[in-house]
Design a protein around this motif. Sequence first.
Motif, PDB file in Angstrom:
ATOM      1  N   ARG A  98       0.867  -1.079  -0.084  1.00 12.28           N
ATOM      2  CA  ARG A  98       0.178   0.083   0.083  1.00 12.28           C
ATOM      3  C   ARG A  98       0.905   1.161   0.182  1.00 12.28           C
ATOM      4  O   ARG A  98       0.620   2.280  -0.594  1.00 12.28           O
ATOM      5  N   LEU A  99       1.963   1.174   0.554  1.00  7.75           N
ATOM      6  CA  LEU A  99       2.824   2.433   0.712  1.00  7.75           C
ATOM      7  C   LEU A  99       3.521   2.697  -0.743  1.00  7.75           C
ATOM      8  O   LEU A  99       3.362   3.805  -1.331  1.00  7.75           O
ATOM      9  N   LYS A 100       3.767   1.695  -1.288  1.00  3.00           N
ATOM     10  CA  LYS A 100       4.328   1.621  -2.376  1.00  3.00           C
ATOM     11  C   LYS A 100       3.456   2.331  -3.560  1.00  3.00           C
ATOM     12  O   LYS A 100       3.891   3.055  -4.595  1.00  3.00           O
ATOM     13  N   ASN A 101       2.288   1.954  -3.748  1.00  2.00           N
ATOM     14  CA  ASN A 101       1.268   2.174  -4.628  1.00  2.00           C
ATOM     15  C   ASN A 101       0.595   3.589  -4.183  1.00  2.00           C
ATOM     16  O   ASN A 101      -0.484   4.033  -4.792  1.00  2.00           O
ATOM     17  N   SER A 102       0.820   3.987  -3.086  1.00  2.00           N
ATOM     18  CA  SER A 102       0.354   5.414  -2.590  1.00  2.00           C
ATOM     19  C   SER A 102       0.496   6.625  -3.422  1.00  2.00           C
ATOM     20  O   SER A 102       1.584   6.715  -4.083  1.00  2.00           O
ATOM     21  N   GLU A 103      -0.440   7.615  -3.490  1.00  2.00           N
ATOM     22  CA  GLU A 103      -0.095   8.667  -4.115  1.00  2.00           C
ATOM     23  C   GLU A 103       0.621   9.791  -3.358  1.00  2.00           C
ATOM     24  O   GLU A 103       1.023  10.931  -3.942  1.00  2.00           O
ATOM     25  N   ARG A 104       0.816   9.651  -2.056  1.00  2.00           N
ATOM     26  CA  ARG A 104       1.268  10.535  -1.087  1.00  2.00           C
ATOM     27  C   ARG A 104       2.984  10.215  -1.271  1.00  2.00           C
ATOM     28  O   ARG A 104       3.539   9.255  -0.902  1.00  2.00           O
ATOM     29  N   GLU A 149       6.524   3.705 -12.492  1.00  2.00           N
ATOM     30  CA  GLU A 149       5.904   4.414 -11.696  1.00  2.00           C
ATOM     31  C   GLU A 149       5.550   5.906 -11.850  1.00  2.00           C
ATOM     32  O   GLU A 149       6.525   6.367 -12.815  1.00  2.00           O
ATOM     33  N   ARG A 150       4.719   6.325 -11.230  1.00  2.00           N
ATOM     34  CA  ARG A 150       4.378   8.000 -11.776  1.00  2.00           C
ATOM     35  C   ARG A 150       5.529   8.723 -11.018  1.00  2.00           C
ATOM     36  O   ARG A 150       5.754   8.652 -10.114  1.00  2.00           O
ATOM     37  N   MET A 151       5.935   9.642 -11.820  1.00  2.00           N
ATOM     38  CA  MET A 151       7.249  10.400 -11.399  1.00  2.00           C
ATOM     39  C   MET A 151       6.786  11.737 -10.393  1.00  2.00           C
ATOM     40  O   MET A 151       5.749  12.086 -11.070  1.00  2.00           O
ATOM     41  N   GLU A 152       7.562  11.990  -9.517  1.00  2.00           N
ATOM     42  CA  GLU A 152       7.125  13.136  -8.834  1.00  2.00           C
ATOM     43  C   GLU A 152       7.605  14.585  -9.588  1.00  2.00           C
ATOM     44  O   GLU A 152       8.489  14.360 -10.229  1.00  2.00           O
ATOM     45  N   LYS A 153       6.820  15.672  -9.358  1.00  2.42           N
ATOM     46  CA  LYS A 153       7.162  16.775 -10.243  1.00  2.42           C
ATOM     47  C   LYS A 153       8.331  17.459  -9.397  1.00  2.42           C
ATOM     48  O   LYS A 153       8.495  17.314  -7.997  1.00  2.42           O
ATOM     49  N   SER A 154       9.110  18.314 -10.126  1.00  2.00           N
ATOM     50  CA  SER A 154      10.336  18.787  -9.425  1.00  2.00           C
ATOM     51  C   SER A 154       9.903  20.102  -8.777  1.00  2.00           C
ATOM     52  O   SER A 154       8.880  20.725  -9.251  1.00  2.00           O
ATOM     53  N   ARG A 155      10.488  20.620  -7.932  1.00  4.36           N
ATOM     54  CA  ARG A 155      10.056  22.024  -7.332  1.00  4.36           C
ATOM     55  C   ARG A 155      10.691  22.991  -8.245  1.00  4.36           C
ATOM     56  O   ARG A 155      11.525  22.784  -9.201  1.00  4.36           O
ATOM     57  N   ARG A 156      10.107  24.419  -8.231  1.00  2.00           N
ATOM     58  CA  ARG A 156      10.354  25.335  -9.423  1.00  2.00           C
ATOM     59  C   ARG A 156      11.102  26.427  -8.442  1.00  2.00           C
ATOM     60  O   ARG A 156      10.775  26.806  -7.564  1.00  2.00           O
ATOM     61  N   ALA A 157      11.914  27.007  -9.467  1.00  2.00           N
ATOM     62  CA  ALA A 157      12.577  28.249  -8.998  1.00  2.00           C
ATOM     63  C   ALA A 157      12.339  29.421  -9.683  1.00  2.00           C
ATOM     64  O   ALA A 157      11.942  29.335 -10.818  1.00  2.00           O
ATOM     65  N   ASP A 158      12.402  30.484  -9.211  1.00  2.00           N
ATOM     66  CA  ASP A 158      11.842  32.053  -9.993  1.00  2.00           C
ATOM     67  C   ASP A 158      13.041  32.088 -10.950  1.00  2.00           C
ATOM     68  O   ASP A 158      12.833  32.793 -11.936  1.00  2.00           O
ATOM     69  N   MET A 159      14.315  31.800 -10.814  1.00  2.00           N
ATOM     70  CA  MET A 159      15.264  31.763 -11.667  1.00  2.00           C
ATOM     71  C   MET A 159      16.399  30.944 -11.528  1.00  2.00           C
ATOM     72  O   MET A 159      16.646  30.452 -10.518  1.00  2.00           O
TER      73      MET A 159
END
Length: 542
Positions: free
Chosen positions: A45-51, A373-383
């Motif tokens: 369940r942890l492996k397939n979680s969306e969190r 698996e579904r990849m997480e999105k990266s954080r973003r920077a202003d520059m």
Amino acid sequence: MNNDQTRYFDSTPAYQFNLKDWAKIADSLDPTTLDQLWTSQALRRLKNSEREAERAAYNRLSRVKQPERLEIFSIVVADRKLKASLRPLVTEDKINIALLQSKDLANEVRKGKQAKRSLKSPATAETRPRVSPPSYTEEQKIHVRYPGSPTPVLSTQIPDALSAYNNDSDSNEFFQKSPPPPISPKETHVGTQPNPALSIADHFALLNQRTHWTNILPRFQEYRQEQNWTLDLSPDGIMDLTLGSRFAATLNDHDLLTILEDQPISTEEFKELTELDELLGEDCSFEVISEQIFNTPLNTPVRRFLYGVVHAYSRYFPKKTAIPALEEKQGMFAILCPFIQGALDVYHIESFMSEIAITASGERKNADKDYGERMEKSRRADMIAVDSEDNQIFLSECSSIYEKDKRKFAEDRWKLGRALKDSWDSTVRKVVQSYHPHQDLATFGIQFFSHRLVFYKMDFRGEYRLWQVDSCDIPLQMNTGFEKKFRASCRKSLSFAHMVAEEIRVRGALPFLSMKEKIILGRAAQRIKPTTDSPPFKKRTE
């Protein structure tokens, strides 16, 4: 499991489960049954979680071998009052702590606590081979505190595994320019199989990074155990040395002077700065500087930089006497971009603006995931800005030009510090694919809050160090200190860009590695501990 227990299991979020729950819902106190239940249900369940936090917990827990899990489960079943200290959804350090505690708990069980609590213990609990933690010297021990623990718990560093390479002739030649990793106190005897683990200090020593820094490092470890502030960078292993940091406030005068001796300097004279001073002259009020720069041929990078800054102000001055309250992105493009991006252009450093993905953040989040698996999105920077090898060497966090919420400043610095560490780790992993890293490898960042521009540098000396290199006030009013602020902003922006350019120049001159050295350093780089999986801070609501 009966129907009620199955319903409880299916209705409870995975991240809320702990070892106490397994003891409650299991029909048998046999640790093997509990282990099978955990492996077949919770880990899946942890492996397939969306969190993200649950998937990170799966990555940590899946590495714990079955004998070690059974050891923990047998102790938990025997003494349920101590289950709170052995919760599975914890960091790697806390899992190691639980494993180290298992031997002590087993001794208590054998002394009679099992009988006093009238709990059934598995018949094989006494005959099962136990994993006993080896003995270590005081220098190898570090203190770690986990939630709910009244006192620090001793954790241990792992012995050196690459000591065999130190005796190799090719390796000796490779380590001539930098000191070899420290030899483990436990010497490897002839014919003895070396331990395959590698200590954290040895990772960085192999990567040509200094692992000792006077007596500041032990003080930082103590501070790291004691702090409980939400936006503190110490849980991520980052020593905050910026102006007004909580860690710096705990140091005595002698330690503070020791730190200041290593403070990075960005105000040394160089030819571009000399040219800038000549163009600014003695009077750089808006009327004088605009008339002078608009009539000057744009035949040098410094002149084009100054032209871009003056042209940005000419959109508002002299029609208005103050910059209006611009929205965050608009203010960043209109006011900040000419200073920072223009200074980087002087040294032909490629830069990008507005919500750019931080590559290293995505690499950290998806490091242990399968491509299916579904990849997480990266954080973003202003520059961001990149070096000649396309590594992100510069990041920024910005707010609106009249921002007043100080919490926004603290949040942005926290995010920027973590992102700079991610970028430092990512850069090392890419550099060792071809080159030998230099000792002062660094990443850079800026934070723009209200009218203040703060310049940062991240490097490593036994711990990650976040320096505040310099700061300045961007002029927002034409008739209130414009000349002084304008001159300082131009000079310090250009000095900071020069510092970034010097780092890129040094990286471009790094020596190539042989294939054997690439393998050794590549493995060391992969074992650098990533930024912790501490959850994002939650904004308080009134």
